[in-house]
Design an enzyme around this catalytic site. Structure first.
Site, PDB file in Angstrom:
ATOM      1  N   SER A  55      22.577  -8.924  70.255  1.00 56.48           N
ATOM      2  CA  SER A  55      23.127  -7.371  69.992  1.00 56.48           C
ATOM      3  C   SER A  55      23.957  -7.809  71.583  1.00 56.48           C
ATOM      4  CB  SER A  55      22.656  -6.103  70.745  1.00 56.48           C
ATOM      5  OG  SER A  55      23.745  -5.418  71.424  1.00 56.48           O
TER       6      SER A  55
ATOM      7  N   TYR B 207      15.018  -2.064  74.413  1.00 52.62           N
ATOM      8  CA  TYR B 207      16.187  -2.483  72.944  1.00 52.62           C
ATOM      9  C   TYR B 207      16.797  -4.128  73.527  1.00 52.62           C
ATOM     10  CZ  TYR B 207      19.724  -3.236  69.609  1.00 52.62           C
ATOM     11  OH  TYR B 207      21.177  -3.360  68.978  1.00 52.62           O
TER      12      TYR B 207
HETATM   13  P1  NAD Z   1      21.931   0.518  60.647  1.00 54.62           P
HETATM   14  O1  NAD Z   1      20.647   2.073  61.154  1.00 54.62           O
HETATM   15  O2  NAD Z   1      22.880   1.646  60.060  1.00 54.62           O
HETATM   16  O3  NAD Z   1      20.708   0.652  60.005  1.00 54.62           O
HETATM   17  C1  NAD Z   1      19.526  -0.146  60.240  1.00 54.62           C
HETATM   18  C2  NAD Z   1      18.668  -0.106  58.351  1.00 54.62           C
HETATM   19  O4  NAD Z   1      17.102  -0.988  59.164  1.00 54.62           O
HETATM   20  C3  NAD Z   1      18.244   0.880  57.969  1.00 54.62           C
HETATM   21  O5  NAD Z   1      18.667   0.896  56.971  1.00 54.62           O
HETATM   22  C4  NAD Z   1      16.941   1.363  57.970  1.00 54.62           C
HETATM   23  O6  NAD Z   1      16.544   2.114  56.325  1.00 54.62           O
HETATM   24  C5  NAD Z   1      16.054   0.137  58.460  1.00 54.62           C
HETATM   25  N1  NAD Z   1      14.744   0.013  58.801  1.00 54.62           N
HETATM   26  C6  NAD Z   1      14.654   0.681  59.781  1.00 54.62           C
HETATM   27  N2  NAD Z   1      13.468   0.420  60.440  1.00 54.62           N
HETATM   28  C7  NAD Z   1      12.780  -0.347  59.721  1.00 54.62           C
HETATM   29  C8  NAD Z   1      11.767  -1.227  59.496  1.00 54.62           C
HETATM   30  N3  NAD Z   1      10.777  -0.846  59.938  1.00 54.62           N
HETATM   31  N4  NAD Z   1      11.889  -1.695  58.264  1.00 54.62           N
HETATM   32  C9  NAD Z   1      13.008  -2.239  57.098  1.00 54.62           C
HETATM   33  N5  NAD Z   1      13.446  -1.341  57.432  1.00 54.62           N
HETATM   34  C10 NAD Z   1      13.710  -0.880  58.302  1.00 54.62           C
HETATM   35  O7  NAD Z   1      21.454   0.076  61.973  1.00 54.62           O
HETATM   36  P2  NAD Z   1      23.221  -1.053  61.944  1.00 54.62           P
HETATM   37  O8  NAD Z   1      23.598  -0.591  63.350  1.00 54.62           O
HETATM   38  O9  NAD Z   1      23.421  -1.388  60.879  1.00 54.62           O
HETATM   39  O10 NAD Z   1      22.032  -2.112  63.130  1.00 54.62           O
HETATM   40  C11 NAD Z   1      21.492  -3.413  61.991  1.00 54.62           C
HETATM   41  C12 NAD Z   1      21.183  -4.463  62.855  1.00 54.62           C
HETATM   42  O11 NAD Z   1      21.981  -4.740  64.242  1.00 54.62           O
HETATM   43  C13 NAD Z   1      19.976  -3.472  64.046  1.00 54.62           C
HETATM   44  O12 NAD Z   1      19.379  -4.234  64.711  1.00 54.62           O
HETATM   45  C14 NAD Z   1      21.103  -3.674  65.254  1.00 54.62           C
HETATM   46  O13 NAD Z   1      20.327  -3.600  66.561  1.00 54.62           O
HETATM   47  C15 NAD Z   1      21.595  -4.431  65.559  1.00 54.62           C
HETATM   48  N6  NAD Z   1      22.943  -3.777  66.289  1.00 54.62           N
HETATM   49  C16 NAD Z   1      23.801  -2.858  66.300  1.00 54.62           C
HETATM   50  C17 NAD Z   1      24.203  -2.347  66.285  1.00 54.62           C
HETATM   51  C18 NAD Z   1      25.701  -1.500  66.588  1.00 54.62           C
HETATM   52  O14 NAD Z   1      26.530  -1.621  67.394  1.00 54.62           O
HETATM   53  N7  NAD Z   1      25.253  -0.973  65.276  1.00 54.62           N
HETATM   54  C19 NAD Z   1      25.170  -2.911  67.537  1.00 54.62           C
HETATM   55  C20 NAD Z   1      24.454  -4.438  67.804  1.00 54.62           C
HETATM   56  C21 NAD Z   1      23.111  -5.036  66.887  1.00 54.62           C
END
Ligand code: NAD
Length: 260
Positions: free
Chosen positions: A142, A155
């Site tokens: 991130s 985080y």
């Molecule tokens: P999201 O909530 O849309 O998807 C996350 C997925 O992870 C979900 O399907 C959930 O069921 C799964 N998950 C959660 N806990 C789990 C576990 N213990 N085991 C297996 N699966 C699990 O979120 P997203 O925004 O797509 O995030 C995905 C990644 O991107 C994360 O690591 C997040 O930190 C990172 N990220 C997101 C953003 C943002 O702005 N959305 C920015 C930077 C980084």
């Protein structure tokens, strides 16, 4: 078809960023393992990919469980014959000021983001090393791998930690042709972020619109959200890159929020 005949194990790919990566990898010829805590949604995503003519399977897995991760990776390798790409992407967000975080919340965050990355890496490397044709490990970092924001102590800590893990895997994996890199997105409007907007509005005493404009996108060059497609394109670059020239790196994809 940049990933023809490759097998990709993508965690957290039943939603958001991970799902977009899985869909793009499948379009590029990969066979994709949709590994997610939400088995039903993982199966639905796999079915969506299969309906488009590509190959995918859904696997229910909690990335914090060594037993479940090992079983899921074994099942994937058995189904598709190899593991060439790992995208360690599963993640959640919990926001509080440091003094209000419970120890249990802190440990949960570190377990999902860091233990999950370690366990999936360990399980997939075994196959990548044994296959003898290299591989690509991609961590979903991130902007918070580089920068801090208030209310996100675990985080920010975990996302910084992924860079250390990545660099080590890059050094150890090089002789096996295994590369490791981190993608560092800015805010992407996925369910993870949709949940944060009202929470931050409450915590900061602001309207939801102001949280988006004055907190989340304030330092971007154009006030725009990064998209799942933006992130998936970078994930494709890291997955398809053919040599060790691109390893141990972290790429920020954030509309200029953070410039390095
Ligand atoms: P999201 O909530 O849309 O998807 C996350 C997925 O992870 C979900 O399907 C959930 O069921 C799964 N998950 C959660 N806990 C789990 C576990 N213990 N085991 C297996 N699966 C699990 O979120 P997203 O925004 O797509 O995030 C995905 C990644 O991107 C994360 O690591 C997040 O930190 C990172 N990220 C997101 C953003 C943002 O702005 N959305 C920015 C930077 C980084």
């Amino acid at each position: 078809m940049q990933l023809k005949d490759k097998v990709a194990f993508v965690t957290g790919s039943a939603s958001g960023i991970g799902k977009e990566i899985a869909l793009l990898y499948a379009k590029e010829g990969a066979r994709v393992v949709i590994a997610d805590l939400n088995k039903e949604a993982a199966d639905a995503t796999a079915a969506e990919i299969s309906a488009s003519g590509a190959q995918a399977i859904g696997v229910g897995v909690d990335v914090t469980s060594e037993e479940q991760v090992d079983a899921a990776v074994e099942a994937a390798a058995k189904a598709f014959g190899s593991i060439d790409i790992l995208v360690s992407n599963a993640g959640i967000q919990i926001v509080h000021p440091v003094e209000e975080f419970t120890f249990a919340e802190w440990k949960k965050m570190l377990a999902i983001h860091l233990d999950g990355a370690f366990l999936t890496t360990k399980a997939c490397l075994k196959h990548m090393y044994a296959q003898g044709r290299g591989g690509s490990v991609i961590y979903m970092g991130s902007v918070h791998s580089k920068e801090a924001s208030v209310m996100k102590a675990p985080y920010v800590t975990a996302k910084h930690g992924l860079i250390g893990l990545c660099k080590t895997v890059a050094k150890e994996g090089a002789k096996h042709g295994v590369r490791a890199n981190v993608i560092c997105p800015g805010f992407v409007r996925t369910p993870l972020v949709e949940k944060q907007i009202p929470e931050q509005a409450r915590n900061l005493g602001m309207s939801e619109e102001d949280v988006v404009k004055k907190v989340m996108l304030k330092d971007s060059v154009d006030g725009e959200f990064t998209t799942t497609d933006d992130v998936a394109r970078v994930a494709l670059l890291f997955a398809a890159f053919p040599t060790n020239a691109l390893t141990g790196q972290s790429m920020v994809v954030s509309h200029g929020w953070f410039m390095q």
